[in-house]
Motif scaffolding. Structure first.
Motif, PDB file in Angstrom:
ATOM      1  N   ASP A  32       8.203  -9.333   5.024  1.00 21.89           N
ATOM      2  CA  ASP A  32       7.480  -8.057   4.970  1.00 21.89           C
ATOM      3  C   ASP A  32       6.777  -7.832   3.642  1.00 21.89           C
ATOM      4  O   ASP A  32       5.653  -7.328   3.603  1.00 21.89           O
ATOM      5  N   SER A  36       2.669  -7.382   2.843  1.00 18.80           N
ATOM      6  CA  SER A  36       2.076  -6.338   1.993  1.00 18.80           C
ATOM      7  C   SER A  36       1.280  -6.960   0.852  1.00 18.80           C
ATOM      8  O   SER A  36       0.180  -6.501   0.530  1.00 18.80           O
ATOM      9  N   THR A  39      -2.015  -8.186   2.146  1.00 16.26           N
ATOM     10  CA  THR A  39      -2.875  -7.047   2.470  1.00 16.26           C
ATOM     11  C   THR A  39      -3.527  -6.452   1.224  1.00 16.26           C
ATOM     12  O   THR A  39      -4.707  -6.085   1.250  1.00 16.26           O
ATOM     13  N   TYR A  40      -2.769  -6.371   0.126  1.00 18.96           N
ATOM     14  CA  TYR A  40      -3.269  -5.716  -1.087  1.00 18.96           C
ATOM     15  C   TYR A  40      -3.767  -6.689  -2.154  1.00 18.96           C
ATOM     16  O   TYR A  40      -4.011  -6.288  -3.291  1.00 18.96           O
ATOM     17  N   ARG A 172      11.467  -3.383   0.675  1.00 19.26           N
ATOM     18  CA  ARG A 172      10.188  -3.735   1.308  1.00 19.26           C
ATOM     19  C   ARG A 172       9.345  -2.493   1.591  1.00 19.26           C
ATOM     20  O   ARG A 172       8.126  -2.560   1.509  1.00 19.26           O
ATOM     21  N   SER A 173       9.982  -1.368   1.882  1.00 20.14           N
ATOM     22  CA  SER A 173       9.224  -0.121   2.053  1.00 20.14           C
ATOM     23  C   SER A 173       8.672   0.347   0.712  1.00 20.14           C
ATOM     24  O   SER A 173       7.512   0.756   0.613  1.00 20.14           O
ATOM     25  N   ALA A 176       5.635  -1.713  -0.313  1.00 20.53           N
ATOM     26  CA  ALA A 176       4.417  -1.351   0.427  1.00 20.53           C
ATOM     27  C   ALA A 176       3.816  -0.052  -0.104  1.00 20.53           C
ATOM     28  O   ALA A 176       2.604   0.041  -0.319  1.00 20.53           O
ATOM     29  N   ASP A 180       0.221   0.205  -2.222  1.00 25.18           N
ATOM     30  CA  ASP A 180      -0.850   1.081  -1.750  1.00 25.18           C
ATOM     31  C   ASP A 180      -1.275   2.058  -2.842  1.00 25.18           C
ATOM     32  O   ASP A 180      -2.464   2.295  -3.033  1.00 25.18           O
TER      33      ASP A 180
END
Length: 191
Positions: A32, A36, A39-40, A172-173, A176, A180
């Motif tokens: 996970d 992320s 993605t970033y 992991r949260s 993310a 962001d």
């Protein structure tokens, strides 16, 4: 925007009794957080663990998705995990970023507690825009990175807070959310 590197620290971290330990790796954290990072635009994701038995598990997971059947089965997962590297220590991660970029990284960690060198997200986001040095963003597993080690870092990001008193997100949260806030679209300026 400056380059971001990320490290998931399994040692030296606290257990729930505030003893320094090495935590066990979890498959979800590898997958996970890698997604992320991809993605970033994170340049490299280091899974930091000193124990050979845990390194063997991490290596098997990475090999499956980077070179084994998983690469063919799920190319998206392979793409995300292609930026993951296993490394022995925080110092080795710092050295790897310095070697890759030719510049000493700004080392920042996260914690659910506040420290004297705690900075808010806008300060670090601005630093990414203005500094010529890469950022190594470290996330501790367990109950956080050992305080003596954290005292050596340049900055500590302010804790993630919500409207309730509860404050114990999974790593992991938290990764993310923080990625962001640092590298995501500035949607809040469009309102």
């Amino acid at each position: 925007m400056g380059d971001i590197y990320l490290g998931l620290v399994h040692y030296p971290v606290y257990n729930k009794n505030m003893q320094v330990v090495a935590t066990a790796v979890t498959n979800f954290d590898i997958h996970d957080i890698a997604r992320s990072c991809c993605t970033y635009g994170v340049k490299r994701y280091y899974v930091i663990h000193p124990l050979r038995t845990q390194q063997d598990i991490i290596s098997r997971i990475l090999d499956y998705w980077q070179t084994g059947y998983g690469k063919e089965y799920n190319p998206d997962r392979n793409e995300a995990l292609s930026g993951v590297r296993l490394i022995d220590s925080i110092d080795d991660a710092i050295a790897a970023v310095a070697e890759a970029t030719g510049r000493q990284p700004i080392v920042v960690t996260t914690d659910a507690r506040r420290y004297p060198n705690t900075v808010p997200y806008p300060v670090l986001r601005n630093m990414l825009k203005t500094e010529d040095r890469p950022l190594l963003l470290l996330f501790g597993t367990g109950w956080g990175i050992d305080e003596e080690v954290m005292a050596k870092f340049d900055y500590i990001l302010e804790p993630i807070t919500g409207p309730s008193e509860y404050n114990h997100l999974c790593v992991r949260s938290a990764a993310a959310i923080i990625l962001d806030r640092l590298a995501g679209e500035e949607w809040y300026k469009k309102a």
